[in-house]
Design a protein around this motif. Sequence first.
Motif: not given
Length: 174
Positions: A55-65
């Motif tokens: 989930a943290l990895l998914a959030l980091l990818v989300m934040l990269r945009g």
Amino acid sequence: MSDPARTSRQLVLLLIAGGLASILTAWGFQLIGGYVPCKLCLEQRIPYYVGLPLALLALLVMLRGTPAQGRLAVTVLLLAVAGVFAWGAGIGAYQAGAEWGFWAGPADCGGGGGMPDSAANMLNALRSTRVVSCTEASWRMFGLSFAGWNAVISAGVAVLALAGAWIWRRGSAA
């Protein structure tokens, strides 16, 4: 009009916060409260150890945009998180049902380790070992045991992951 990407990030943040609070609470009951976990209790922690980093990895990818590739990666990661926590909810429900006597628990649950090598070590092991059964609830709140609460929390985390993935994909289609 709400931003689907922002909503998805908020759901994933809630998922991470809730999951982290849950596993830290389990560790707190064990280390501070003195509750010894059984085999199934320890197995129910695995989804937290696997799912929260995903989930943290998914959030980091989300934040990269990032565009399309990132959107697919986030969706796959969140679906994996949902699957892992659904599995955890299933284990929790299984143990809670065994605690209530709805079905038999696992035959190999109840403690144990290696055999002591002498009579003196055996006596010391008997004094210090607490055998924990998977079919006896050591604690309940509002009728639910640790396993029952884990089933509820894990199912909630799985739903948050599914909702986050669905909203993220819906937002990428627009």
